[in-house]
Scaffold this motif. Structure first.
Motif, PDB file in Angstrom:
ATOM      1  N   SER A   1       0.834  -1.191   0.000  1.00 45.86           N
ATOM      2  CA  SER A   1       0.000   0.000   0.000  1.00 45.86           C
ATOM      3  C   SER A   1       0.872   1.245   0.000  1.00 45.86           C
ATOM      4  O   SER A   1       2.087   1.163   0.135  1.00 45.86           O
ATOM      5  CB  SER A   1      -0.895  -0.001   1.242  1.00 45.86           C
ATOM      6  N   GLY A   2       0.247   2.373  -0.134  1.00 45.43           N
ATOM      7  CA  GLY A   2       0.990   3.618  -0.106  1.00 45.43           C
ATOM      8  C   GLY A   2       0.091   4.792   0.195  1.00 45.43           C
ATOM      9  O   GLY A   2      -1.122   4.749  -0.025  1.00 45.43           O
ATOM     10  N   LEU A   3       0.717   5.829   0.683  1.00 45.20           N
ATOM     11  CA  LEU A   3       0.039   7.061   1.055  1.00 45.20           C
ATOM     12  C   LEU A   3       0.635   8.169   0.194  1.00 45.20           C
ATOM     13  O   LEU A   3       1.836   8.170  -0.073  1.00 45.20           O
ATOM     14  CB  LEU A   3       0.336   7.314   2.535  1.00 45.20           C
ATOM     15  N   ALA A   4      -0.197   9.084  -0.266  1.00 43.94           N
ATOM     16  CA  ALA A   4       0.290  10.227  -1.043  1.00 43.94           C
ATOM     17  C   ALA A   4      -0.764  11.320  -0.971  1.00 43.94           C
ATOM     18  O   ALA A   4      -1.792  11.159  -0.304  1.00 43.94           O
ATOM     19  CB  ALA A   4       0.566   9.820  -2.492  1.00 43.94           C
TER      20      ALA A   4
ATOM     21  N   GLN B   1       8.165   5.344  -3.681  1.00 39.47           N
ATOM     22  CA  GLN B   1       8.202   5.502  -2.221  1.00 39.47           C
ATOM     23  C   GLN B   1       8.536   4.182  -1.522  1.00 39.47           C
ATOM     24  O   GLN B   1       9.292   4.163  -0.548  1.00 39.47           O
ATOM     25  CB  GLN B   1       6.865   6.055  -1.707  1.00 39.47           C
ATOM     26  N   LEU B   2       7.998   3.079  -2.044  1.00 42.53           N
ATOM     27  CA  LEU B   2       8.242   1.766  -1.430  1.00 42.53           C
ATOM     28  C   LEU B   2       9.668   1.287  -1.659  1.00 42.53           C
ATOM     29  O   LEU B   2      10.248   0.611  -0.814  1.00 42.53           O
ATOM     30  CB  LEU B   2       7.242   0.736  -1.967  1.00 42.53           C
ATOM     31  N   GLU B   3      10.227   1.643  -2.825  1.00 46.78           N
ATOM     32  CA  GLU B   3      11.589   1.189  -3.143  1.00 46.78           C
ATOM     33  C   GLU B   3      12.656   2.206  -2.744  1.00 46.78           C
ATOM     34  O   GLU B   3      13.827   1.865  -2.632  1.00 46.78           O
ATOM     35  CB  GLU B   3      11.705   0.908  -4.657  1.00 46.78           C
ATOM     36  N   GLY B   4      12.238   3.444  -2.501  1.00 52.12           N
ATOM     37  CA  GLY B   4      13.208   4.521  -2.303  1.00 52.12           C
ATOM     38  C   GLY B   4      13.444   4.940  -0.866  1.00 52.12           C
ATOM     39  O   GLY B   4      13.942   6.041  -0.616  1.00 52.12           O
ATOM     40  N   GLY B   5      13.053   4.084   0.086  1.00 45.36           N
ATOM     41  CA  GLY B   5      13.340   4.381   1.489  1.00 45.36           C
ATOM     42  C   GLY B   5      12.380   5.351   2.150  1.00 45.36           C
ATOM     43  O   GLY B   5      12.633   5.830   3.258  1.00 45.36           O
TER      44      GLY B   5
END
Length: 372
Positions: A110-113, A337-341
């Protein structure tokens, strides 16, 4: 197999996957049981005490640590090859690891933006970041809110989805603000205390800043519903996750833009993690359970699920085939965001259910005007 009855699209895909798997004659027949999401954790605990857990269980990511610590789950390291592990997003492996063992795999992350209304952003002269290296800092974030608030069409600048109510959303959605400022929910060196971290000057500054957004009218504590951003268009920005892609894109079309998480302090932070799968320690046929889980994490099966629920595919090989998430795709910011720390897993501790409950209550009180 137990799974939570979440979004309708997820249920439909899993039902179809169970049916397809059973007709393929793997020598394993899956009997899938849906349980309501709201009381899912309570039902897992009750079944564990009664010795009545299924072989394969899905559960929300941060509950893994409590389940593994309590002895409900068996490590899956023997089933997961190095090549398979390396194809998963690092966030999925981090989420699934407790005390040095891998206990779970998810088919999506998942992700937040920040979702933005492009028309309003352009009209207000607000810069639209293109990727994580280009994110707003605190000053530019506040400047954007000020400019957007000044538009006649905008009643309040940003929707924080307060209509979701106090619960896991408050931790998932707002602890990244705390963490971006330099605070946290717990001291992650040993996960034994929150002293000096949750009550640090940075944490207090973060939540005073969050409170000020409501006091200054940029955000409101009780939006009428879910649609202020993409139907009523009375707000210019929406602080929410990947799951709103379908309604946002259907209503706003080319007018919807995805803005990466801001750097309030030294770094940006996003919530991550989602429902995932683990094999229970009481399972008499772990090889059979793994056969079904192995099928669910095949790239084509992952895409079958993520094309339905809009989530981030859990494997890199699946992301490369995804129109939305591959490089240049509309939702690639979430992958960056998930791969970039930028992504930070929720605290890896058996105490997590208590932490999230307490923090949700704190957020609710702070938004209502309590002394931070």
């Amino acid at each position: 197999v137990w799974f939570h009855s979440g979004k309708g699209e997820e249920r439909e895909v899993l039902d179809a996957q169970v049916e397809d798997f059973n007709t393929r004659q793997y020598g394993v027949i899956i009997d899938a049981v849906q349980l309501p999401e709201g009381s899912y954790n309570d039902q897992v605990n009750a079944a564990a005490l009664a010795g009545d857990l299924p072989c394969l269980l899905d559960f929300d990511g941060p509950f893994l640590y409590n389940y593994a610590w309590s002895g409900y789950l068996m490590p899956m390291d023997e089933f997961v090859s190095a090549d398979l592990k390396n194809d998963f997003l690092p966030s999925i492996i981090n989420q699934g690891t407790y005390a040095g063992n891998l206990y779970s795999l998810g088919t999506f992350d998942s992700g937040l933006a920040i979702w933005g209304n492009k028309e309003y952003l352009e009209k207000a002269g607000v810069r639209i970041p293109t990727g994580i290296d280009d994110a707003w800092d605190k000053e530019e974030f506040v400047d954007a809110l000020e400019k957007l608030q000044a538009l006649d069409e905008v009643e309040y600048a940003i929707d924080f989805k307060m209509n979701y109510g106090a619960g896991e959303w408050f931790t998932y959605g707002f602890s990244p603000i705390l963490q971006s400022f330099g605070g946290d929910l717990i001291d992650r060196t040993d996960y034994q205390s929150a002293e000096g971290v949750l009550n640090s000057p940075e944490a207090v500054e973060a939540m005073e800043f969050f409170q000020s957004l409501f006091e200054d009218g940029y955000a409101i504590a009780e939006p009428a519903g879910d649609e202020d951003f993409y139907v009523q268009k009375k707000t210019a920005l929406s602080w929410v996750g990947h799951w709103m892609w379908t309604p946002h894109s259907e209503r706003l079309g080319d007018n919807v833009v995805l803005i990466p998480m801001p750097k309030f302090g030294e770094k940006a932070v996003t919530g991550m993690g989602s429902w995932n799968w683990g094999i229970t320690s009481s399972c008499e046929h772990p090889d059979a359970a793994w056969k079904f889980l192995q099928y669910l994490v095949e790239p084509e099966q992952i895409l079958r699920m993520t094309n339905a629920n809009g989530a981030v595919p859990a494997r890199k090989s699946a992301i490369a085939q995804s129109e939305l998430y591959a490089e240049g795709g509309a939702l690639n910011v979430f992958v960056q965001q998930l791969e970039g720390g930028v992504a930070l897993e929720r605290p890896v501790t058996p105490a997590y259910p208590v932490i999230t409950s307490a923090f949700a209550e704190v957020v609710q009180n702070i938004v209502a005007g309590a002394d931070v």
